[in-house]
Scaffold this motif. Structure first.
Motif, short mmCIF file in Angstrom:
data_model
loop_
_atom_site.label_atom_id
_atom_site.label_comp_id
_atom_site.label_asym_id
_atom_site.label_seq_id
_atom_site.Cartn_x
_atom_site.Cartn_y
_atom_site.Cartn_z
N ILE A 163 -1.88 -11.58 -13.79
CA ILE A 163 -1.28 -12.45 -12.77
C ILE A 163 0.14 -12.01 -12.44
N TYR A 164 0.92 -11.67 -13.46
CA TYR A 164 2.26 -11.16 -13.20
C TYR A 164 2.19 -9.91 -12.32
N HIS A 165 1.27 -9.02 -12.62
CA HIS A 165 1.12 -7.79 -11.82
C HIS A 165 0.78 -8.14 -10.37
N GLU A 166 -0.15 -9.07 -10.19
CA GLU A 166 -0.56 -9.47 -8.84
C GLU A 166 0.60 -10.10 -8.07
N ALA A 167 1.47 -10.80 -8.81
CA ALA A 167 2.58 -11.50 -8.14
C ALA A 167 3.79 -10.60 -7.88
N LEU A 168 3.77 -9.38 -8.39
CA LEU A 168 4.90 -8.47 -8.16
C LEU A 168 5.12 -8.22 -6.67
N ASN A 182 11.23 -9.34 -5.93
CA ASN A 182 12.41 -9.81 -5.20
C ASN A 182 13.41 -10.54 -6.10
N ILE A 183 12.94 -11.00 -7.27
CA ILE A 183 13.87 -11.67 -8.19
C ILE A 183 14.14 -10.80 -9.42
N GLY A 184 13.79 -9.52 -9.32
CA GLY A 184 14.19 -8.57 -10.36
C GLY A 184 13.15 -8.23 -11.40
N VAL A 185 11.91 -8.68 -11.24
CA VAL A 185 10.88 -8.36 -12.22
C VAL A 185 10.42 -6.91 -12.04
N LYS A 186 10.29 -6.20 -13.14
CA LYS A 186 9.80 -4.82 -13.13
C LYS A 186 8.53 -4.72 -13.97
N GLU A 187 7.76 -3.69 -13.69
CA GLU A 187 6.50 -3.47 -14.42
C GLU A 187 6.73 -3.49 -15.93
N GLU A 188 7.82 -2.87 -16.37
CA GLU A 188 8.05 -2.76 -17.81
C GLU A 188 8.41 -4.09 -18.46
N ASN A 189 8.69 -5.12 -17.66
CA ASN A 189 9.02 -6.45 -18.21
C ASN A 189 7.78 -7.26 -18.52
N GLN A 206 7.01 -18.38 -6.51
CA GLN A 206 6.36 -17.08 -6.51
C GLN A 206 5.00 -17.10 -7.20
N LEU A 207 4.80 -18.05 -8.10
CA LEU A 207 3.61 -18.05 -8.95
C LEU A 207 2.52 -19.02 -8.51
N LEU A 208 2.88 -20.07 -7.78
CA LEU A 208 1.95 -21.17 -7.55
C LEU A 208 0.62 -20.73 -6.95
N GLU A 209 0.66 -19.97 -5.89
CA GLU A 209 -0.61 -19.61 -5.24
C GLU A 209 -1.48 -18.73 -6.15
N HIS A 210 -0.86 -17.88 -6.95
CA HIS A 210 -1.62 -17.01 -7.85
C HIS A 210 -2.33 -17.82 -8.93
#
Length: 386
Positions: A381-386, A345-352, A288-292
């Motif tokens: 980056i986390y936000h972009e990958a959401l 898709n793997i459960g990450v939320k904005e508040e995390n 999920q992170l590689l391209e970002h």
């Protein structure tokens, strides 16, 4: 003094490696050569169900060796599992560790050995070169093509209380022997083939652009990228094709030798944080992170990323082009592997994201990322990958 253009001083560590179909059958003779008498076999229930760990145990017992089985390893090995295993290892007076399984079983086995020899808490071993006394002999039989824990100086353990992963990085974590047998990967599911393969590709990418890379690690990283780009999709489509499995396993091993000696970067720092907090599969987090991260890092290592693009596609783009070609190669591969983009898709939320970013920022892998990253960069980056 070194002259202009001279190679930087680098060291390169690797275990003894035996690679090839059926090589797991050599386990007994190598245990005997290391004077093992009472063997602590570390694995997990899935690997026992597939038959690989039981086969190794039977092989050892047929030689009259005692085998103590520890198969309580979680997909992300926990500190409590390492401590429990080390306690049993010492109580049973074992003298050698055999780890059969994916990265989780192998990292747990390496942690157990280090704790047993140092009589410490596993969390006291966190960091670089914090393992004072050498671990007992350890032999690894990997059953996935991705983690390369069997050839690396790293062990990644989950701190359940703090919901984070921590790294033990030491030459004491380097196994004595890796029996790399592609036949053991034939029982992997399509999903596991995809996620572990993307973990290996992330190893290759990050070690190649690492600030600690060298001519030795670059060679392995580029060839790993070429092999994985060509054969991982084929392994996903043709799971019973042993020749294809061979090539993916070889690519994984090359990537492991590269990252063990050049370290990693922001992909793994952020993936470790995700895995520690959500107990997510490590390879899927990397996917999920590689391209970002490639997009974020590209300006700091453009020539190296163009090398990686050439290794994936067989052609090199003009120096006037940015990361778009490489990003497209990554997207096409993840689409082929049916990996749905989006951390949600793997459960990450904005508040995390704040908690995740703070943990990623202190991960040791960040030190060798080619571009400095602040907590705010990581949050973005986390936000972009959401």
């Amino acid at each position: 003094m070194p002259g202009a253009g001279s190679l930087p001083t680098r060291k390169f560590l690797a275990p003894e490696i035996i690679l090839g179909d059926g090589c797991r059958s050599y386990i007994g003779q190598y245990v005997l050569s290391l004077s093992g008498k009472r063997i602590f076999l570390v694995s997990d229930p899935g690997v026992f169900e597939a038959g690989w760990a039981g086969e190794v145990a039977d092989n050892l017992e047929s030689l009259g060796l005692d085998v103590v089985i520890y198969n309580r390893v979680s997909p992300n090995p926990r500190a409590s599992e390492v401590m429990q295993g080390a306690s049993i290892y010492c109580e049973e007076q074992c003298d050698l560790v055999v780890a059969v399984g994916g990265g989780s079983s192998i990292d747990c086995g390496k942690g157990i050995g280090a704790v047993a020899s140092n009589r410490s808490n596993v969390q006291d071993l966190e960091g670089v070169d914090e393992v004072t006394l050498p671990a007992p002999p350890i032999i690894c039989v990997p059953t996935t093509a991705g983690s390369s824990a069997d050839v690396s100086q790293f062990a990644i353990i989950t701190d359940e209380a703090k919901k984070r992963k921590f790294a033990i990085i030491s030459k004491a974590m380097l196994p004595d022997l890796a029996l790399i047998d592609p036949e053991t990967t034939m029982t992997m599911s399509a999903e596991l083939t995809a996620s572990t393969g993307m973990d290996a590709l992330s190893h290759a990418f990050e070690s190649y652009v690492s600030n600690a890379s060298s001519a030795m690690t670059d060679m392995f990283a580029l060839e790993a990228t070429r092999l994985l780009a060509e054969y991982l999709p084929k392994a996903y489509d043709e799971p019973d094709n042993l020749m294809v499995r061979d090539r993916v396993m070889l690519g994984s091993m090359y990537a492991g030798l590269a990252f063990s000696n050049a370290s990693l970067g922001l992909v793994h720092a952020m993936a470790h944080s995700l895995g520690g907090y959500l107990d997510s599969a490590h390879g899927e987090c990397n996917s999920q992170l590689l391209e970002h991260i490639v997009s974020f890092n590209f300006s700091s290592a453009p020539d190296k990323y163009r090398d990686l693009e050439a290794a994936m596609s067989g052609k090199r783009t003009s120096e006037s082009y940015g990361p778009e070609g490489l990003l497209q190669e990554i997207r096409e591969l993840t689409e082929h592997l049916d990996i749905r983009p989006g951390l949600s898709n793997i459960g990450v939320k904005e508040e995390n994201i704040k908690f995740l970013s703070e943990n990623a920022f202190i991960d040791p892998c960040l030190a060798t990322n080619p571009r400095s990253a602040s907590i705010e960069d990581i949050e973005r980056i986390y936000h972009e990958a959401l």
